[in-house]
Write an enzyme that holds these catalytic residues in place. Structure first.
Site: not given
Length: 327
Positions: A177, A199, A266, A269, A293, A302
């Site tokens: 990110r 995150k 983004h 990514r 994730h 994806y």
């Protein structure tokens, strides 16, 4: 979760139960401040809704002016599944929330009532036990094709080409990110491993391939002397900002003829994840770990399947050459 901006422009109403829940998700669950703010926003809307639903305030009172400090456990105990669906209907019809916004509200309500009922055991039954998530349309992540990614890397020039090349290389290979990249410190790199803080301050390790190591080492060879521990520096010799990275990526995308309205930082990514699946024969769990994730369902967007792949798959069926004797 996306943090609404209108809360930052006015005094945020308080409620002790919301504050208690947010303390839990921040300190125990390790959620980010941004996620906690999104939870707060959704719960404020919900508390205002139930006060109006239960006629605890005059119907003439403006919705955004309804106080929530007096909502208690007894009020929440009266909430049932029908009221929750009435709230979602209100969110759709009155507040014009799209599927994604209503889905986020369901997630907020689930977390909040699970905390009240399962953790604190304030009351039962738990009204969210049968609460369903709105069905969302399948998402298709925009990404660069392999040749577009190569063109982007080949087209990087300019005064800070070593730095910019290293930045884009890390994005395209590691799928990190934006906020993770700008926070990289030199000390986070140990041989071929890179420590990333993602995150919710969750730490993960990404292993740098040959291209990444070479790009970073070329940049370090020309990096200006600085006391800053951060890897990537701005022209002012300070840690590079998110906005500066967005600007330089957009500049290099435009210089090689790519649409900057469709492709962003983004999307690089997205590109990294897609290339891992398409050309690296990567398994879902490995890519989930690399991207950081929490849920594997997020990684699944994806796993693009193109027409050629579908055609090849059907042709590989052992019955693909079988013909009837009648032909």
């Amino acid at each position: 979760m996306t943090t609404p901006t209108n809360l930052t422009d006015k005094i945020i109403p308080n409620n002790s139960l919301i504050d208690e829940f947010l303390n839990y998700v921040l300190t125990i669950k390790g959620y980010s401040d941004k996620s906690a703010q999104a939870y707060r926003y959704d719960l404020i809307i919900f508390f205002r809704f139930i006060k109006r639903y239960f006629a605890m305030v005059p119907q003439s009172l403006d919705f955004d002016e309804i106080p929530i400090n007096d909502v208690t456990i007894d009020d929440l105990k009266a909430v049932n599944l029908g009221i929750l669906y009435a709230f979602l209907s209100y969110s759709s019809k009155e507040r014009h929330n799209a599927d994604a916004a209503r889905s986020r509200k369901v997630s907020s309500l689930r977390s909040f009532f699970n905390y009240l009922c399962n953790k604190q055991k304030y009351f039962l039954p738990n009204p969210v036990t049968e609460l369903e998530m709105p069905k969302l349309p399948a998402r298709h992540a925009r990404y660069l094709e392999w040749d577009e990614a190569v063109d982007l890397l080949k087209g990087i020039t300019g005064r800070h080409k070593e730095r910019d090349f290293a930045i884009v290389t890390l994005f395209l290979n590691c799928g990190m990110r934006l906020s993770e990249l700008t926070q990289i410190k030199i000390s986070d790199i140990k041989n071929d491993s890179l420590r990333i803080i993602g995150k919710g301050n969750k730490e993960r390790t990404v292993f740098l391939n040959h291209a990444c190591l070479k790009a970073v080492n070329r940049y370090l060879a020309v990096r200006q002397e600085s006391d800053s521990p951060y890897l990537f520096l701005s022209q002012q010799n300070t840690p590079i900002s998110n906005r500066a990275v967005q600007h330089l990526v957009k500049k290099h995308l435009a210089s090689c003829g790519l649409n900057t309205d469709e492709i962003s930082v983004h999307k690089l990514r997205h590109t990294a994840a897609t290339l891992m699946f398409r050309y690296g024969n990567a398994d879902l769990r490995s890519v989930q770990e690399i991207l950081g994730h929490q849920n594997v369902s997020t990684t699944q967007i994806y796993t693009h399947i193109n027409e050629e792949t579908l055609r090849d798959t059907l042709n590989q069926n052992p019955l693909s050459q079988f013909e009837s004797d009648d032909d």
